[in-house]
Structures are given as C-alpha cells and as structure tokens.
Design a protein around this motif. Structure first.
Motif: not given
Lengths: 344, 344
Positions: A120-139
DNA sequence: ATGAAAGCGCTAACAC
DNA sequence: GTGTTAGCGCTTTCAT
C-alpha cells in the motif's frame, strides 16, 4: 436510495462565473494572481453550486494526495486496552486536519499484514506515513524504508542497522525513569526495585537504562522483567518480595504493572508508601488515579507526541507548517514530568 | 532523498506483455474473458515491473474509492481514556482490509469539525461512512444524511426524527442491564440501586430502561444519574448511601463508575459483595479485573460490533461480503453476556 | 477474445 | 491576468 446527483465540476463553476476553468482552478487553490473581482465571482459560483473539487482528478495530475497513512503495528491485544494510541491518534488527527490532510489508518497484526501495508505504501496512495513500531525485531520499518515513503516513527525504532536517518518522536523514557528513581532515593529509599516492561521494546529498554543510571550498583535481584500488564506486575512483585523482602521502593515501567504491584504489596501487608514507595510510568489516568493509593507516576505528553509526529512529517512533505525550518527535520525527544500522588 | 522512481503504468505492463492496455486492465481487475495464456503473460509482466494500479486514475473513471470513512464524534476526552473505540476500530479495520477497502479516520470535536466532516463526506471522497454518534442532540447524523453517503451507525442514534431508516449496530444494552439486575435479585437483593450514565446517550438511557424493566417499582432515590467516570461513580454512590443506607446492591452503568462506587463502599466500611453486591457494564478488562474485588459485569463484543458495522456497510455498497443477502440491510443488536467475578 | 479510442475532472505550461 | 490546451493513468464502450 440516495440519488447521486451529479456533482458539479470545475467546468460548471467556470460557466456559471463566466470565466475559464483555469481561473476557477486558481481561485480554488488560493487565488493568487487573479483579480479580486473575479475571485469573488468565482467564490460565489462555487458556493451556489456547492462545488467540491474531485480529489481523484486532482491527485492524478499533481501526484499528491493530501493524505497520510498511520500504521499501527500491534499484534498484542494489550495495547488496545490502553488509551495510548487513541491519544496519539487524536494529536495526529488534529494536526493533519489543520493542514487539510486526510488520515488513512492501517492496523496490522502479523506478517501477512506487513506485506499488505508495504504494498500500500509503495503504491503511492499517500504522501507519507506515521509509523508505530515498537518491537526490536519488527520487519515493518525495513519494509517502509524500502517503499520509499517519507516517514516519521512514533517511538524510537528498535533496529540497529541503518537506523541513523530514521526520524522519530519519542518521550524521554530514560530521563523520566531517572527522575522517578531519583525521587525514590530522595525519599530515603535505598533498596529500589524495578519492574521492567518487555525488553524488546525500546521504551521499556530505555526506562531500564534510566533506572540503571541512578542505581548503577543495584542488586540484580532487584530487577524483574515483566510485560506491562497488571498480572505481570503482580507476578514480578511477588518475585521481588520473595527475593528481597527488605525492598523499600519500586519503580514500575508503566502504570498497569504498578497497579498489579500495589495489589500484591497490600496482600502481603506492606503499607504504601510507608513501607514501600511505588512509582509508575505513563500517567494513564483511569489507572493512576484509581489505584489505592493513587499512583505517583511519570507523565508523558502523548497527544503532543502525535501532533509533533504529524508536524514533522508535513514539514518534510513541504507543508511548512509553522516556522519555516525546512530541510531535514530531525528526531525529537519530548520531556516527561513526575506527577506526585500518594504512592511515593 | 528517496528518488521517486516513476512507477510503471498500465501502458508499460501492456508493452512488456505485448498486449493492449485494455487487456491488462481486464486482467488486473479479475481477468474475466481473457485467454489463460494472456492472463499468465500479463500477470508475469505485472510482477516483474512491480506494477501497482494508480488508485486516483481508477477512481476518476469508476467513481469508486474502495475507501470508507470512520467518523468518531467525541468532544469528551473521557472516551479516549477508554479502549472502546480502539476495539471497534480494530474490528472495522479487519473487515475492511479483508475486502480491500481503506479506512479514513475522521475525528471530530466541536461544531467546526462537523462542517468539515460534512463537506468531506459530501465531497464523494469515500464510498461510505461508519459513524459513532452517541449523543441525543448530535447534529452529525443529520449532516451525514444530508450528504447522502451510505452510512452505518455505531450505537443506536439518539435522534427522534426520521430515524426510522438509519442502519445501526448496537449492543443489547437494555437486555444486558436486565440480566445484571436479575442476577442481583437472584442473589436475594431487594434494595438495588442504579448509577446511570449520561442520559443523553442512548446506551445509558437503554441501560436505565433495562433496570426499570426488572425493578419497575424501585424507589426513585435508588437511581442516581452519573457520567460514566470513576469520580462520578464515587459521587453517585455517596449520594445513594446517604439517601438509602440500607442499599444492598448496585448496578452501575459502566465499569468505570462501578470502580468509583467500589471505592466509596470500602471507605464507608461496606463489604462487597457481602453487604453490597456490585455489577458494572462493559467488561473493560483493565478496569474490571483490577478492582478490589474484581468486578462482575456485562460484557459486550466490541470488536464484533466493529466488524459487523463494516460488513453491513460493505454489503450496502454492493460488496456482497458473505451470504448474498443484499437488499436493504437492517440494524443489528448484539447480545451481551454476564461475566461473574467476585463483586456480585 | 482483443484492440482502439474516448473521456473521467483537474492542473500546469504556455500563449495571449 | 486570463484563456487554451495537453495530458495525468485508468476503464469502458464499441469495433473487429
């Protein structure tokens, strides 16, 4: 049902105002370089026709969407039992709204979703992203970096590699923890225990660091890893009491686990704060104010974090939200404050 | 920064696969009526190029967006201290995701926002809306009806006029309340009090109805209006105890106010449940499990409500999610269950 | 079964 | 300053 009355187009407005589409377009987009008289005429036509620009047509040519994705990666139900994200969302929403941007919410749980979000993000549907990624191993952070979408992270991302350029907003977890522990020490306590959060989350790891900053020589038996839940807090507190019955203070990594600790202390006949002083973290009101005794804790400005994340992203997208400071925006760590109630 | 590599278009895929744009379009949209061989060839080209359709271009012609707005109108901070919406959102998100729809989140506080939301919905940027409107006098439902967007409400909307055709999903607040009060009666309690929520919200009003169903002749002094907060619960409980010191059971309209009531009861030396039995509503875990004693309460399937709202809306949009039951979908009221813990 | 071509509604050069 | 015009990338008749 609802008769989809064909909504008016630029063309219609232009006809009504007796000008060209281009002029209407200019007016609708700010009206620079158009004579006052025409601006007024066009504005009225827009009003009368109830014209609303077709965002799809606009995006098609501008390649902008005035929309930002908010990605919340949280496999655990726990997080949803906690108003944390709700408050951040509120802050984000306010800021985005103020700049006419839409908020597209992406909730994920599990690997499959990651792929979907990445696409979805790569699809260029939005101008930017706010991401909550809390874990060390999060891909997820990796995927997003790959997608090449301007991004601001909520909380310090826990990845080692290439993390240098990641922009994030975080609370001063380490500083807040230090302040809490110093307060306990100031109360004359010397056998201060720490109930940690899940140490694969940077917030928990940073709070532990803060604890260690003040108590570098603490008996390892005074530190017990837990999981941010009340039940985990109970378990940890029992463990700590068994190992060191002389403990006289506890710094819990969040309010929920502090509430659990409080219960065990009462059950074991310890008075709080007389025998054991307790401090939490978050200042989650429905918890901190309702415990017995009410919890002394470290407050973080959660809604403010959300606002700031949005502002940083918009800056980066060239929205120049306030002070013109464009250029590479950098990460921000917000201060915390100690809130004194009865437990310490 | 990120070099915006021009993303491949239909044209590019067509060239690569040696077919026309129309054929690629067909394949991308399901591939009906295209020879197997070609389908495969196109699919590979899509894969190789990493083609992702441009949603703006698509919407421009189809007038569909595969996006749904979720409108949460909540001026009060309180609601955000409560995982209710977070859980509903989760349910909604799951269902929308499963049907490739995007979730656009609209948070409002105050009249200005209403206008903004109304315009957005009327602007045809989304295919439908899921709306949480909890107050009797909320102008939002009207605005939305006016906007002519297919809508499903979360919770029974509290408007009288023309409300007949509004589709909504709600918990069986009245039935749940009845079950709670009956349980108290079954425990042999006869002086059952009720701490209500804000009666301008349908959920609170319906719970009061349920209480009255079982206790039609209750002393009016056994009913005290409150506001769903712990502090309000405390105040109400004090009031009730002053008026009727012989009260032997309390049904609180939500867990938060029940927690407040519990504190006052302890403070006044009443044992729970021996002297006074207490039941809450919601089964908000971080509250209900953490009170002392743990709270008996009425559980509602919040996430399920969210899912169902989304499903109903998608049905209405012609997505035929599951059983082909198209046509006018109607409102649904979900059952509640009594969860027994120690307080009653 | 496939291709050619006509727009969807808008913005942005470019002319005037 | 304002109008003209050429697309943005896609779906969808309509031919073939």
């Amino acid at each position: 049902m609802t008769d989809t009355a064909p909504r008016p187009t630029l063309e219609a407005v232009a006809a009504r105002a007796g000008v060209s589409r281009a002029t209407v377009s200019r007016v609708v987009n700010g009206g620079d370089g158009v004579r006052e008289a025409l601006v007024t005429r066009v504005r009225r036509a827009v009003e009368e026709l109830g014209y609303v620009p077709n965002q799809a047509a606009r995006s098609l040519v501008t390649r902008r969407h005035d929309a930002v994705a908010v990605v919340i990666a949280e496999p655990e139900t726990r997080v949803f039992a906690d108003p944390f994200f709700a408050l951040q969302l509120r802050g984000i929403s306010k800021e985005l709204t103020a700049h006419d941007n839409q908020l597209v919410l992406l909730l994920t749980e599990g690997r499959d979703d990651h792929v979907r979000v990445g696409r979805y993000l790569a699809g260029g549907h939005v101008d930017g992203a706010l991401v909550f990624s809390l874990h060390l191993d999060d891909p997820l952070p990796g995927l997003i970096q790959h997608a090449g979408v301007p991004t601001v992270f909520g909380g310090r991302p826990g990845w080692s590699e290439s993390g240098g350029d990641a922009v994030f907003v975080d609370s001063d977890n380490r500083g807040g923890a230090r302040e809490a522990v110093r307060h306990l020490v100031g109360l004359g306590r010397s056998r201060v225990a720490h109930i940690t959060g899940p140490l694969d989350q940077t917030s928990a790891a940073d709070r532990l660091e803060g604890f260690r900053d003040v108590m570098p020589d603490a008996d390892p038996r005074l530190v017990e890893e837990s999981d941010f839940t009340p039940a985990g807090g109970e378990r940890a507190m029992r463990e700590l009491l068994d190992r060191r019955p002389d403990v006289d203070a506890v710094f819990a990594a969040n309010d929920l686990s502090a509430a659990g600790a409080l219960r065990v202390l009462r059950e074991r006949g310890r008075r709080v704060p007389e025998d054991v002083a307790v401090i939490g973290f978050d200042d989650m009101l429905p918890v901190a104010e309702q415990t017995d005794p009410p919890l002394t804790t470290v407050r973080q400005d959660i809604e403010g974090m959300g606002r700031l994340m949005a502002r940083l992203l918009l800056d980066r997208l060239g929205h120049r939200t306030a002070e013109g400071a464009e250029g590479a925006p950098s990460s921000v760590v917000l201060p915390t404050t100690l809130v004194r109630r009865a437990s310490a």
